[in-house]
Design a protein around this motif. Structure first.
Motif, PDB file in Angstrom:
ATOM      1  N   TRP B   8       0.901  -1.295   0.103  1.00 50.27           N
ATOM      2  CA  TRP B   8       0.080  -0.136  -0.149  1.00 50.27           C
ATOM      3  C   TRP B   8       0.982   1.265   0.218  1.00 50.27           C
ATOM      4  O   TRP B   8       0.328   2.345   0.072  1.00 50.27           O
ATOM      5  CB  TRP B   8      -0.910   0.009   1.347  1.00 50.27           C
ATOM      6  CG  TRP B   8      -2.107  -0.984   1.011  1.00 50.27           C
ATOM      7  CD1 TRP B   8      -1.871  -2.227   1.548  1.00 50.27           C
ATOM      8  CD2 TRP B   8      -3.233  -0.901   0.341  1.00 50.27           C
ATOM      9  NE1 TRP B   8      -3.101  -2.755   1.203  1.00 50.27           N
ATOM     10  CE2 TRP B   8      -3.917  -2.000   0.438  1.00 50.27           C
ATOM     11  CE3 TRP B   8      -3.794   0.268  -0.474  1.00 50.27           C
ATOM     12  CZ2 TRP B   8      -4.972  -2.498  -0.009  1.00 50.27           C
ATOM     13  CZ3 TRP B   8      -4.894  -0.101  -1.009  1.00 50.27           C
ATOM     14  CH2 TRP B   8      -5.565  -1.321  -0.988  1.00 50.27           C
ATOM     15  N   PHE B  10       2.276   2.642  -2.352  1.00 51.76           N
ATOM     16  CA  PHE B  10       1.725   3.764  -3.461  1.00 51.76           C
ATOM     17  C   PHE B  10       0.743   4.628  -3.187  1.00 51.76           C
ATOM     18  O   PHE B  10       0.697   5.734  -3.880  1.00 51.76           O
ATOM     19  CB  PHE B  10       1.468   2.729  -4.653  1.00 51.76           C
ATOM     20  CG  PHE B  10       0.165   2.109  -4.734  1.00 51.76           C
ATOM     21  CD1 PHE B  10       0.028   0.898  -4.319  1.00 51.76           C
ATOM     22  CD2 PHE B  10      -1.244   3.000  -5.144  1.00 51.76           C
ATOM     23  CE1 PHE B  10      -1.415   0.005  -4.136  1.00 51.76           C
ATOM     24  CE2 PHE B  10      -2.366   2.046  -5.099  1.00 51.76           C
ATOM     25  CZ  PHE B  10      -2.469   0.997  -4.467  1.00 51.76           C
ATOM     26  N   LEU B  11      -0.012   4.109  -2.197  1.00 54.14           N
ATOM     27  CA  LEU B  11      -1.117   5.020  -1.792  1.00 54.14           C
ATOM     28  C   LEU B  11      -0.687   6.378  -1.297  1.00 54.14           C
ATOM     29  O   LEU B  11      -1.202   7.387  -1.629  1.00 54.14           O
ATOM     30  CB  LEU B  11      -2.139   4.240  -0.683  1.00 54.14           C
ATOM     31  CG  LEU B  11      -3.492   4.773  -0.603  1.00 54.14           C
ATOM     32  CD1 LEU B  11      -4.169   4.380  -1.860  1.00 54.14           C
ATOM     33  CD2 LEU B  11      -4.126   4.090   0.659  1.00 54.14           C
ATOM     34  N   ALA B  13       1.918   7.572  -2.218  1.00 51.90           N
ATOM     35  CA  ALA B  13       2.746   8.300  -3.314  1.00 51.90           C
ATOM     36  C   ALA B  13       1.662   9.175  -4.154  1.00 51.90           C
ATOM     37  O   ALA B  13       2.074   9.900  -4.876  1.00 51.90           O
ATOM     38  CB  ALA B  13       3.641   7.329  -4.054  1.00 51.90           C
ATOM     39  N   LEU B  14       0.451   8.847  -3.972  1.00 54.88           N
ATOM     40  CA  LEU B  14      -0.639   9.420  -4.873  1.00 54.88           C
ATOM     41  C   LEU B  14      -0.579  10.908  -4.673  1.00 54.88           C
ATOM     42  O   LEU B  14      -0.736  11.369  -3.504  1.00 54.88           O
ATOM     43  CB  LEU B  14      -1.992   8.837  -4.337  1.00 54.88           C
ATOM     44  CG  LEU B  14      -2.557   7.697  -5.186  1.00 54.88           C
ATOM     45  CD1 LEU B  14      -3.786   7.272  -4.711  1.00 54.88           C
ATOM     46  CD2 LEU B  14      -2.440   7.933  -6.551  1.00 54.88           C
ATOM     47  N   PRO B  15      -0.493  11.766  -5.651  1.00 57.12           N
ATOM     48  CA  PRO B  15      -0.835  13.149  -5.278  1.00 57.12           C
ATOM     49  C   PRO B  15      -2.121  13.278  -4.903  1.00 57.12           C
ATOM     50  O   PRO B  15      -3.110  12.804  -4.771  1.00 57.12           O
ATOM     51  CB  PRO B  15      -0.799  13.828  -6.719  1.00 57.12           C
ATOM     52  CG  PRO B  15      -0.612  12.916  -7.714  1.00 57.12           C
ATOM     53  CD  PRO B  15      -0.573  11.443  -7.124  1.00 57.12           C
ATOM     54  N   ILE B  18      -5.458  13.651  -6.823  1.00 55.12           N
ATOM     55  CA  ILE B  18      -5.968  12.219  -6.884  1.00 55.12           C
ATOM     56  C   ILE B  18      -6.820  11.613  -5.943  1.00 55.12           C
ATOM     57  O   ILE B  18      -7.910  10.846  -6.043  1.00 55.12           O
ATOM     58  CB  ILE B  18      -4.882  11.161  -7.889  1.00 55.12           C
ATOM     59  CG1 ILE B  18      -4.381  11.851  -8.846  1.00 55.12           C
ATOM     60  CG2 ILE B  18      -5.600   9.959  -8.125  1.00 55.12           C
ATOM     61  CD1 ILE B  18      -3.363  11.075  -9.697  1.00 55.12           C
ATOM     62  N   PHE B  19      -6.140  11.656  -4.673  1.00 56.62           N
ATOM     63  CA  PHE B  19      -6.733  11.091  -3.706  1.00 56.62           C
ATOM     64  C   PHE B  19      -8.104  11.643  -3.240  1.00 56.62           C
ATOM     65  O   PHE B  19      -8.864  11.004  -2.954  1.00 56.62           O
ATOM     66  CB  PHE B  19      -5.534  11.142  -2.296  1.00 56.62           C
ATOM     67  CG  PHE B  19      -6.062  10.288  -1.268  1.00 56.62           C
ATOM     68  CD1 PHE B  19      -6.651  10.855  -0.003  1.00 56.62           C
ATOM     69  CD2 PHE B  19      -5.921   8.816  -1.240  1.00 56.62           C
ATOM     70  CE1 PHE B  19      -7.147  10.007   0.850  1.00 56.62           C
ATOM     71  CE2 PHE B  19      -6.308   8.078  -0.207  1.00 56.62           C
ATOM     72  CZ  PHE B  19      -6.927   8.609   0.809  1.00 56.62           C
ATOM     73  N   ILE B  21     -10.203  12.699  -5.660  1.00 57.68           N
ATOM     74  CA  ILE B  21     -11.019  12.104  -6.421  1.00 57.68           C
ATOM     75  C   ILE B  21     -11.390  10.540  -5.929  1.00 57.68           C
ATOM     76  O   ILE B  21     -12.584  10.092  -6.056  1.00 57.68           O
ATOM     77  CB  ILE B  21     -10.526  11.963  -7.855  1.00 57.68           C
ATOM     78  CG1 ILE B  21     -10.194  13.328  -8.190  1.00 57.68           C
ATOM     79  CG2 ILE B  21     -11.449  11.058  -8.585  1.00 57.68           C
ATOM     80  CD1 ILE B  21      -9.630  13.253  -9.771  1.00 57.68           C
ATOM     81  N   VAL B  22     -10.445  10.096  -5.284  1.00 55.37           N
ATOM     82  CA  VAL B  22     -10.631   8.570  -4.847  1.00 55.37           C
ATOM     83  C   VAL B  22     -11.530   8.580  -3.485  1.00 55.37           C
ATOM     84  O   VAL B  22     -12.555   7.951  -3.483  1.00 55.37           O
ATOM     85  CB  VAL B  22      -9.341   7.970  -4.455  1.00 55.37           C
ATOM     86  CG1 VAL B  22      -9.711   6.609  -3.638  1.00 55.37           C
ATOM     87  CG2 VAL B  22      -8.299   7.648  -5.521  1.00 55.37           C
ATOM     88  N   SER B  25     -15.507   8.733  -3.491  1.00 58.25           N
ATOM     89  CA  SER B  25     -16.185   7.254  -3.703  1.00 58.25           C
ATOM     90  C   SER B  25     -16.206   6.742  -2.194  1.00 58.25           C
ATOM     91  O   SER B  25     -17.002   5.645  -2.023  1.00 58.25           O
ATOM     92  CB  SER B  25     -15.678   6.347  -4.534  1.00 58.25           C
ATOM     93  OG  SER B  25     -15.576   6.943  -5.743  1.00 58.25           O
ATOM     94  N   LEU B  26     -15.640   7.439  -1.232  1.00 58.29           N
ATOM     95  CA  LEU B  26     -15.672   6.801   0.087  1.00 58.29           C
ATOM     96  C   LEU B  26     -16.590   7.499   0.964  1.00 58.29           C
ATOM     97  O   LEU B  26     -16.620   8.587   0.929  1.00 58.29           O
ATOM     98  CB  LEU B  26     -14.130   6.966   0.669  1.00 58.29           C
ATOM     99  CG  LEU B  26     -12.826   6.117   0.027  1.00 58.29           C
ATOM    100  CD1 LEU B  26     -11.644   6.484   0.414  1.00 58.29           C
ATOM    101  CD2 LEU B  26     -13.283   4.590   0.218  1.00 58.29           C
ATOM    102  N   LEU B  34      -8.979   5.479   7.541  1.00 50.93           N
ATOM    103  CA  LEU B  34      -7.699   5.530   6.783  1.00 50.93           C
ATOM    104  C   LEU B  34      -6.684   6.382   7.787  1.00 50.93           C
ATOM    105  O   LEU B  34      -5.721   5.756   8.011  1.00 50.93           O
ATOM    106  CB  LEU B  34      -7.634   6.196   5.466  1.00 50.93           C
ATOM    107  CG  LEU B  34      -8.155   5.317   4.277  1.00 50.93           C
ATOM    108  CD1 LEU B  34      -8.290   6.227   3.137  1.00 50.93           C
ATOM    109  CD2 LEU B  34      -7.242   4.272   4.109  1.00 50.93           C
TER     110      LEU B  34
END
Lengths: 121, 613
Positions: B8, B10-11, B13-15, B18-19, B21-22, B25-26, B34
């Motif tokens: 995980w 890479f999570l 490392a997400l800008p 983008i996070f 946008i993810v 949906s949460l 989290l």
């Protein structure tokens, strides 16, 4: 003479060149702007995208450009299968989608990641 | 949970874009989870961008307001916490009394939600959509800088406006009842007393020792709920507490509760400035009152503390009833003279109340040998008061088993409560659900020049399936006449959506001589006089759907026509005219049976309104 659709060359980070139709390449807003504003030569370099990721992106764009608009069920099942992959590949796709600015692809991959997170939480 | 760190990373490392946008949906709960995983994820997930999306998804206020509201709180995360906690309070709340209608609309204010009562009224010369609607403030819940809820009840006492601060109990997401209560609270641990050890030692040397044992003791007992107390006790408790906690409203604080409707940008910004100032002032007032135990003998004690010292009430109880407490707690001997004054004040107030109750219920002579029933009532009240150190007002949004008849909830007549009307979102097969404003007569809306103002009706349309029939029920929730014709909550009409009507609409054109286009018509029944007031009857009629968003119900025999159009209450209130509230307890829930307009202390004829404009 029927003019063939213009072909665009994309070079991945490991110097592999992919040839795609213009219509397909224009799914990416980044590429579209580069071409429309004459910022690109014959080959467009994409240093942030590796070959395998680029191949998958092209596969996605191809499916969405060539599919008839009203066949939603088929597109949905394609999309569902498409993101049923390893997390790291998914991450790679998300980064590429963001870099290439393909909104529908970014939404799809983000939703997929969110589903995974939700499952874990 | 997410134990594997390798997969995980890479999570992280997400800008953050983008996070965000993810995170769309949460659910907020998942984002919080989290945050709990690890420090780096926490940093990622507490990012303002992520929580901004979460606030947006709640759809409580538009994005433009979110940005303004953010300026008054610590982060989007706490704003999200506040919005989530108050979201289920937004909507239309009603009460049976007075019969003319008791409609409280709860809507977003400014980093707050505001409950506004629309009072029974007649239409002004400008019609439904433009004429300022008359409303009175009922309550507000402000979001503090950390997202916690501050409750203020509005009320009026002898020509002065007051605010009554209190707390909000955890809101049930599926709440259908809003109750006004008095709750005892325990002083939170030794921290609050840390500064006041000297004061504490002076007042009650054994208290600090008693506190711990009391809490342990208290936890073993079953706490008496406010709603279990007798009606008389509840009413008296509310009246005592409100009279003690009230805050005089300075001019600034009596101003705006929400931004007004204005196309002028400058006015808009000015409104926001006033709202910010008012909110800051109210936050200070609420905080100050909550810390009433912290003052030392030298400074002026706050005249109206939010929380009363229960020890004072207990002492007063002991004196007036002569009963000894079973806990063996020491009396709170007041050393400071200032405290004595307040204690004396409470004592007198309570003596009056309890004195009355002892006279009427128990009788002074019968004190020792009172009946077991009054004994248990009294014991309940004592137990209720003993379960804490301080006492204050509280708002309780709960879910209770409520039956309803024709979309109108069956209400308890001795609960200080408001009841929620379920939201009716227009759906494809249910496009008429929700709030409509109506008047009698044709042409619709505008009062004629020679006649007096038209009474404004509020109708709540809902769908019901009964014996394989699809019914559309129009429940009357507000009536603008001077003396009510039918009970509150009656069905003005019920039509069968599966039975089209063959009746013709009597008019060809509307008030502006525009041709009418009748889309469809349904058969049904409209309200009529029945067996007295409480049991209205019904007579046949038809509902016509007119293009342009108009509904018209016509009684077949009498040819009376009721026309309706949709109302956007939030917009109407923002353009509306504020009128004074009632005394606090009555302002929340008016429990006395009444058939006239108890909310209007002034002339409500259209002439009067026209003069005011």
């Amino acid at each position: 003479m029927a003019s063939e659709s213009k072909m665009i060359m994309l070079r991945s980070s490991n110097n592999e060149v992919f040839e795609v139709e213009e219509a397909l390449a224009f799914e990416s807003q980044t590429i579209k702007h580069m071409i429309e504003h004459d910022c690109a030569d014959t080959v467009i370099p994409l240093p942030k995208v590796s070959s395998n990721i680029l191949a998958k992106v092209i596969e996605y764009c191809k499916k969405h450009v060539t599919s008839p608009k009203d066949d939603n069920n088929e597109l949905e099942s394609f999309d569902a299968e498409f993101v049923n992959i390893d997390k790291n590949v998914l991450f790679g796709l998300m980064s590429a989608a963001n870099y290439l600015n393909i909104k529908s692809f970014l939404d799809l991959t983000s939703q997929a990641l969110a589903d995974i997170i939700e499952e874990k939480c | 949970m997410m134990g594997e760190s390798c997969g995980w990373s890479f999570l992280l490392a997400l800008p953050d874009d983008i996070f965000a946008i993810v995170a769309q949906s949460l659910s907020p709960r998942d984002v919080c989870n989290l945050c709990l995983c690890c420090r780096s994820l926490s940093a990622l997930a507490t990012n303002d961008k992520v929580w901004f999306t979460q606030c947006e998804m709640l759809r409580v206020v538009p994005v433009r307001d979110l940005v303004e509201w953010r300026k008054g709180v610590l982060s989007y995360r706490v704003l999200c916490k506040f919005l989530e906690s108050v979201k289920s309070l937004i909507g239309i709340w009603v009460h049976q009394n007075p019969e003319l209608g008791n409609v409280v609309y709860v809507m977003p204010g400014f980093i707050s939600i505001v409950g506004c009562r629309i009072i029974p009224q007649e239409l002004g010369p400008l019609g439904i959509k433009e004429g300022p609607i008359l409303w009175a403030p009922v309550f507000e819940i402000l979001g503090d800088i950390d997202g916690s809820s501050l409750f203020f009840l509005h009320g009026r006492d002898k020509d002065d406006d007051y605010l009554y601060p209190g707390s909000v109990k955890a809101v049930d997401k599926a709440c259908n009842m809003l109750l006004l209560e008095v709750v005892p609270k325990e002083q939170i641990s030794g921290e609050k007393f840390a500064d006041d050890k000297e004061l504490l030692a002076r007042i009650d040397p054994l208290r600090s020792l008693n506190l711990k044992s009391q809490r342990v003791f208290g936890q073993n007992k079953q706490k008496v709920q406010f709603n279990r107390l007798a009606f008389g006790d509840r009413r008296k408790l509310l009246e005592t507490v409100t009279s003690q906690v009230r805050l005089k409203v300075p001019d600034l604080a009596s101003g705006l509760l929400f931004p007004r409707m204005s196309s002028d940008y400058k006015n808009f910004q000015q409104d926001f400035m006033h709202l910010r100032e008012r909110r800051y002032l109210l936050m200070q007032m609420h905080k100050l009152r909550n810390n009433c135990s912290k003052y030392n003998g030298n400074s002026q004690p706050p005249a109206d503390p939010t929380q009363l010292e229960i020890s004072e009430m207990k002492k007063a109880l002991e004196i007036s009833t002569g009963l000894r407490t079973s806990l063996g707690e020491d009396d709170c001997l007041t050393q400071s003279t200032k405290r004595k004054n307040i204690a004396g004040y409470f004592k007198d107030g309570l003596k009056q109340i309890l004195g009355k109750s002892t006279l009427t219920i128990y009788g002074r002579e019968r004190l020792r040998s009172s009946t077991s029933r009054s004994d248990s009532k009294h014991a309940q009240l004592q137990e209720f008061l003993y379960s804490g150190d301080t006492i204050g007002l509280a708002l309780n949004a709960s879910n209770g088993k409520l039956s309803s008849y024709r979309a109108w909830p069956n209400m308890h007549d001795s609960r200080f409560a408001l009841y929620k009307l379920p939201m009716q979102e227009p759906k494809p097969s249910q496009e008429y659900g929700g709030l409509w404003g109506g008047t009698f007569g044709w042409p619709p809306g505008m009062p004629s020049e020679d006649k007096p103002g038209k009474a404004l009706y509020f109708l709540f349309l809902s769908y019901e399936e009964s014996q394989d029939q699809r019914l559309l029920i129009a429940t009357k929730i507000l009536e603008g006449t001077h003396y009510v014709l039918h009970p509150n909550g009656s069905a003005m009409f019920i039509v069968n959506l599966d039975e089209p009507s063959s009746e013709t609409f009597p008019w060809d054109s509307d008030g502006d001589s525009e041709p009418l286009n009748i889309t469809c018509a349904y058969t049904g029944e409209g309200i009529a006089n029945g067996y007295g007031f409480r049991y209205p009857g019904s007579k046949p009629g038809s509902l016509f759907v007119i293009q342009g968003g108009l509904l018209a119900f016509i009684w077949k025999e009498s040819r009376t026509v009721l026309t309706m159009q949709r109302l956007n209450l939030q917009e109407l209130l923002k353009k509306g005219e504020r009128v004074p509230a009632l005394p606090p307890t009555a302002n929340f829930a008016y429990l006395t049976k009444s058939y006239s307009n108890v909310f209007a202390g002034f002339s409500s004829t259209s002439n009067g309104l026209a003069l005011q404009r």
